[in-house]
Design an enzyme around this catalytic site. Structure first.
Site, PDB file in Angstrom:
ATOM      1  N   THR A   1      43.397  52.049  31.962  1.00 38.53           N
ATOM      2  CA  THR A   1      42.384  51.683  32.943  1.00 38.53           C
ATOM      3  C   THR A   1      41.329  50.839  32.255  1.00 38.53           C
ATOM      4  O   THR A   1      41.197  50.854  31.036  1.00 38.53           O
ATOM      5  CB  THR A   1      41.759  52.933  33.598  1.00 38.53           C
ATOM      6  OG1 THR A   1      40.891  52.525  34.668  1.00 38.53           O
ATOM      7  CG2 THR A   1      40.966  53.764  32.599  1.00 38.53           C
ATOM      8  N   SER A   2      40.591  50.085  33.038  1.00 38.40           N
ATOM      9  CA  SER A   2      39.634  49.154  32.456  1.00 38.40           C
ATOM     10  C   SER A   2      38.521  49.890  31.711  1.00 38.40           C
ATOM     11  O   SER A   2      38.087  50.967  32.115  1.00 38.40           O
ATOM     12  CB  SER A   2      39.037  48.262  33.547  1.00 38.40           C
ATOM     13  OG  SER A   2      38.443  49.046  34.567  1.00 38.40           O
ATOM     14  N   ASP A  62      38.471  34.284  43.019  1.00 38.20           N
ATOM     15  CA  ASP A  62      37.725  33.042  42.830  1.00 38.20           C
ATOM     16  C   ASP A  62      37.524  32.678  41.366  1.00 38.20           C
ATOM     17  O   ASP A  62      37.389  31.492  41.042  1.00 38.20           O
ATOM     18  CB  ASP A  62      36.371  33.145  43.522  1.00 38.20           C
ATOM     19  CG  ASP A  62      36.478  32.866  45.012  1.00 38.20           C
ATOM     20  OD1 ASP A  62      37.616  32.720  45.506  1.00 38.20           O
ATOM     21  OD2 ASP A  62      35.439  32.795  45.690  1.00 38.20           O
ATOM     22  N   ARG A  64      51.381  51.404  39.532  1.00 41.83           N
ATOM     23  CA  ARG A  64      51.075  49.984  39.330  1.00 41.83           C
ATOM     24  C   ARG A  64      51.383  49.649  37.875  1.00 41.83           C
ATOM     25  O   ARG A  64      50.622  49.944  36.964  1.00 41.83           O
ATOM     26  CB  ARG A  64      49.605  49.736  39.669  1.00 41.83           C
ATOM     27  CG  ARG A  64      49.126  48.326  39.461  1.00 41.83           C
ATOM     28  CD  ARG A  64      47.817  48.079  40.219  1.00 41.83           C
ATOM     29  NE  ARG A  64      46.824  49.114  40.030  1.00 41.83           N
ATOM     30  CZ  ARG A  64      45.822  49.052  39.153  1.00 41.83           C
ATOM     31  NH1 ARG A  64      45.717  48.032  38.345  1.00 41.83           N
ATOM     32  NH2 ARG A  64      44.949  50.029  39.077  1.00 41.83           N
ATOM     33  N   HIS A  75      31.032  34.302  44.536  1.00 39.36           N
ATOM     34  CA  HIS A  75      31.153  35.520  43.745  1.00 39.36           C
ATOM     35  C   HIS A  75      32.152  35.261  42.636  1.00 39.36           C
ATOM     36  O   HIS A  75      32.969  34.343  42.702  1.00 39.36           O
ATOM     37  CB  HIS A  75      31.555  36.743  44.579  1.00 39.36           C
ATOM     38  CG  HIS A  75      32.827  36.601  45.345  1.00 39.36           C
ATOM     39  ND1 HIS A  75      34.068  36.808  44.799  1.00 39.36           N
ATOM     40  CD2 HIS A  75      33.055  36.287  46.645  1.00 39.36           C
ATOM     41  CE1 HIS A  75      35.001  36.633  45.708  1.00 39.36           C
ATOM     42  NE2 HIS A  75      34.413  36.303  46.841  1.00 39.36           N
ATOM     43  N   ASN A 113      46.881  42.510  45.924  1.00 44.24           N
ATOM     44  CA  ASN A 113      47.425  43.705  46.575  1.00 44.24           C
ATOM     45  C   ASN A 113      48.807  43.975  45.972  1.00 44.24           C
ATOM     46  O   ASN A 113      49.827  43.495  46.458  1.00 44.24           O
ATOM     47  CB  ASN A 113      47.511  43.512  48.088  1.00 44.24           C
ATOM     48  CG  ASN A 113      47.761  44.816  48.823  1.00 44.24           C
ATOM     49  OD1 ASN A 113      48.781  45.465  48.624  1.00 44.24           O
ATOM     50  ND2 ASN A 113      46.823  45.213  49.672  1.00 44.24           N
ATOM     51  N   HIS A 162      39.458  24.432  47.673  1.00 39.66           N
ATOM     52  CA  HIS A 162      39.541  25.846  47.301  1.00 39.66           C
ATOM     53  C   HIS A 162      40.995  26.320  47.179  1.00 39.66           C
ATOM     54  O   HIS A 162      41.391  26.879  46.151  1.00 39.66           O
ATOM     55  CB  HIS A 162      38.793  26.672  48.342  1.00 39.66           C
ATOM     56  CG  HIS A 162      38.624  28.109  47.996  1.00 39.66           C
ATOM     57  ND1 HIS A 162      37.466  28.612  47.442  1.00 39.66           N
ATOM     58  CD2 HIS A 162      39.465  29.167  48.126  1.00 39.66           C
ATOM     59  CE1 HIS A 162      37.602  29.916  47.249  1.00 39.66           C
ATOM     60  NE2 HIS A 162      38.798  30.285  47.657  1.00 39.66           N
ATOM     61  N   ARG A 189      41.315  57.831  43.156  1.00 36.56           N
ATOM     62  CA  ARG A 189      41.740  56.548  42.610  1.00 36.56           C
ATOM     63  C   ARG A 189      42.874  56.724  41.597  1.00 36.56           C
ATOM     64  O   ARG A 189      42.768  57.512  40.657  1.00 36.56           O
ATOM     65  CB  ARG A 189      40.547  55.849  41.952  1.00 36.56           C
ATOM     66  CG  ARG A 189      39.384  55.589  42.902  1.00 36.56           C
ATOM     67  CD  ARG A 189      39.509  54.274  43.577  1.00 36.56           C
ATOM     68  NE  ARG A 189      39.374  53.219  42.587  1.00 36.56           N
ATOM     69  CZ  ARG A 189      38.201  52.777  42.125  1.00 36.56           C
ATOM     70  NH1 ARG A 189      37.070  53.311  42.567  1.00 36.56           N
ATOM     71  NH2 ARG A 189      38.172  51.812  41.240  1.00 36.56           N
ATOM     72  N   HIS A 229      43.449  27.444  43.924  1.00 32.21           N
ATOM     73  CA  HIS A 229      44.244  28.669  43.817  1.00 32.21           C
ATOM     74  C   HIS A 229      45.716  28.355  43.559  1.00 32.21           C
ATOM     75  O   HIS A 229      46.354  28.955  42.677  1.00 32.21           O
ATOM     76  CB  HIS A 229      44.120  29.485  45.107  1.00 32.21           C
ATOM     77  CG  HIS A 229      42.906  30.343  45.180  1.00 32.21           C
ATOM     78  ND1 HIS A 229      42.484  31.142  44.134  1.00 32.21           N
ATOM     79  CD2 HIS A 229      42.020  30.558  46.193  1.00 32.21           C
ATOM     80  CE1 HIS A 229      41.391  31.802  44.495  1.00 32.21           C
ATOM     81  NE2 HIS A 229      41.087  31.465  45.738  1.00 32.21           N
TER      82      HIS A 229
END
Length: 610
Positions: A555-556, A337, A524, A11, A313, A131, A455, A135
């Site tokens: 916000t996006s 990813d 945030r 993904h 998070n 992997h 949200r 990262h």
């Protein structure tokens, strides 16, 4: 030396290009295809990276894939053998895909690469990173630190689910790992599934839901699901999970433990599920804090880098920073990813090719503004072809006019400069609004974003003002740290208000900036820096001059189920399909009221059909 890193086939496919160690470009494939979490080979992202660098595929020295497919296949076989004959159904479904495609990914990659450059001997240029090493490299090498502990936490790579590396200069050594099936990422995803959200994309919803509940199930989780040691190491009790052998994350024993079945996406969110969310968030934070405290004590190092999906998070990240076990914290903004593509390229450059690292002491992600951008002339052509009505205005008028529109209660689409790499909009592909407006959270969620009302939204704030508004005085350019609103800006709750449960808390203003203040007084935070984003910084300064408030809702720029917009055409389509009032693309100003009503209806109908 030019190295192209790739992630694909699971993904969030992506491509990232570095040139002599400098990050030139990086982008996710989903932005171009408009398929959320697109996992296909990243044709469009590669094409963009090459165009940004002004080179052809044949000029690339190495291609690096972000993990090792054979090791993943080994895990699949060994997991089945460990649980056999249980799990045969899921094994039977997975094995044909592996035998047909994933086991032969090297051949698949070479075939794809030969489409662009058939005469290149890709067998000699293609490399594979592990992997978690990808990262870790994505977190350490772009960081401002000469040395650091690097903690990677995600669902699972080949075998590793949690790993620790030590980075010094151009060296990065993995020193310890926790292996599948024991995984903090999969534990959190199991609860994401249980609360009715989609695994691998809904975890941030679970985090946002947590403050509406109480951690009443925390001890149940610690007693039955995870054996958490004082140093943060852990093992999961696999009797309660089904992800090794079944087609779901949890099983009947798990459901019996909590006294209810998994919530379906269309069911209402009851207080019990909110308490579940609060409980697993509390356990995750405890596990991460035990890990970081133990690592700081064990290594004596003062800098910490984070990567992997769990590093998104931001509530846990904020607690790591405030805990103080490490003095400084840097988090890869593309921690999932997609960021593995960048890490694979950097690992190949520094570790495989043994090239030196620039020890500049500065953040080498450049604000994560690594995606495509459009010139003013390209913007005007694109908007004209889309049938948009717009006026072109100068920079100073643009900032003051936008600040005025924000102060008047308008939601604004702000599309400027290079697209962000990673899941966060950081002021270039953003929907922005006035944080002082108590109705703005509900308006943006329901009429602009078309998503759940609970949200929260994030504040973008001038870096030089952050300590005046939040309990934070550190850089947070990637919106990956949560901090509480400063006491002087809070609104105290009455005893009656404090006694409210769940979503009853939603519409209570808790500060002078209610649109970005969550129910627990947290936010945030994104700090905006003039050197990395001068246009967004200038807009915030203009809004401060107009209102006295140096922050905005950010916000996006997308709606539920869609990737963040990537082109002026995407921005215009989104603008016309929802209740955004104003669109600012480059120096083009578009008011919703000035657009063709028939065109507006066509776009809104298209959104309904989607």
């Amino acid at each position: 030396m030019r190295i192209l890193g790739l992630s694909a086939y699971y993904h969030d496919s992506a491509a990232a290009l570095i040139d002599d160690g400098r990050i030139v470009a990086a982008a996710q494939e989903e932005r171009f295809t408009r398929v959320k979490h697109d996992s296909n080979y990243p044709h469009h992202a590669i094409e963009y990276c090459l165009a940004q660098a002004g080179m052809s595929m044949a000029e690339i020295d190495h291609i690096v894939f972000y993990d090792k497919p054979f090791l993943k296949f080994e895990r699949l076989l060994e997991t089945y053998l460990a649980f056999a004959p249980k799990g045969f159904r899921s094994f039977r479904m997975a094995i044909p895909v592996w035998l047909r495609e994933k086991l032969f990914q090297k051949s698949l990659l070479i075939d794809e690469l030969k489409i662009n450059a058939p005469d290149v001997k890709w067998e000699q240029k293609l490399l594979f990173s592990e992997h978690h090493l990808s990262h870790a490299a994505s977190a350490f090498f772009p960081s401002p630190f000469d040395e650091a502990v690097v903690l990677t936490m995600d669902g699972v790579g080949e075998w590793a689910t949690t790993s620790v590396a030590i980075g010094r200069g151009n060296q990065l050594d993995v020193i310890k790992e926790i292996h599948f099936p024991h995984s903090l990422g999969l534990l959190y995803s199991a609860f994401t599934y249980y609360c009715g959200f989609k695994v691998n994309s809904g975890e941030y919803k679970l985090m946002g839901l947590a403050p509406y509940g109480n951690p009443t199930y925390r001890q149940t989780i610690l007693d039955h699901l995870i054996d958490l040691k004082p140093d943060g190491s852990f093992r999961l009790n696999m009797r309660y999970f089904d992800y090794c052998t079944g087609l779901t994350m949890t099983n009947r024993r798990f459901h019996k433990l909590f006294g209810m079945k998994p919530r379906s996406a269309d069911q209402p969110l009851t207080q019990a599920y909110m308490d579940i969310a609060a409980s697993i968030q509390s356990v995750l934070e405890e596990a991460v804090l035990r890990l970081t405290r133990a690592l700081a004590k064990e290594t004596g190092m003062r800098n910490l880098c984070l990567a992997g999906g769990v590093a998104l998070n931001c509530v846990a990240n904020g607690k790591i920073l405030r805990d103080g076990a490490f003095e400084k914290l840097w988090i890869q903004p593309a921690s999932g990813d997609a960021g593995g593509a960048l890490g694979a390229a950097l690992a190949a450059y520094h570790l495989n090719q043994k090239q030196p690292r620039s020890a500049s002491g500065t953040d080498q992600m450049f604000g994560s503004y690594l995606g495509p951008e459009f010139s003013q002339s390209e913007i005007e052509v694109a908007l004209t072809e889309a049938g948009a009505a717009f006026e072109v205005i100068g920079d100073e008028q643009l900032y003051t006019q936008t600040a005025d529109a924000l102060a008047d209660g308008n939601a604004i689409g702000w599309f400027q400069g290079r697209m962000e790499f990673g899941p966060r909009a950081l002021g270039n592909c953003s929907i922005i609004a006035d944080p002082r407006n108590a109705a703005m959270q509900k308006q943006l969620n329901l009429k602009v974003k078309f998503r759940e009302s609970f949200r929260p939204f994030a504040p973008s704030i001038l870096r030089e003002e952050v300590a005046q508004w939040f309990e934070l005085d550190a850089d947070s350019p990637y919106m990956l740290l949560v901090a509480d609103v400063a006491p002087q800006h809070r609104i105290a709750m009455t005893p009656e208000q404090e006694a409210l449960f769940g979503l009853e808390k939603l519409n209570l203003p808790r500060s002078s900036i209610p649109a970005v203040t969550h129910v627990d007084y947290s936010a945030r935070v994104q700090t905006v820096h003039e050197d990395t984003n001068p246009r967004y910084h200038a807009l915030l300064k203009a809004f401060q001059a107009r209102t006295g408030c140096p922050l905005l809702v950010n916000t996006s720029f997308n709606v539920r189920g869609e990737p963040i917009v990537c082109t002026p055409q995407d921005a215009f389509r989104c603008f016309m399909g929802n209740d955004i009032d104003v669109l600012v693309v480059g120096n083009c100003w578009l008011s919703k009221t000035a657009q063709n009503p028939a065109l507006k209806q066509d776009y809104q109908n298209a959104f309904v059909e989607d």
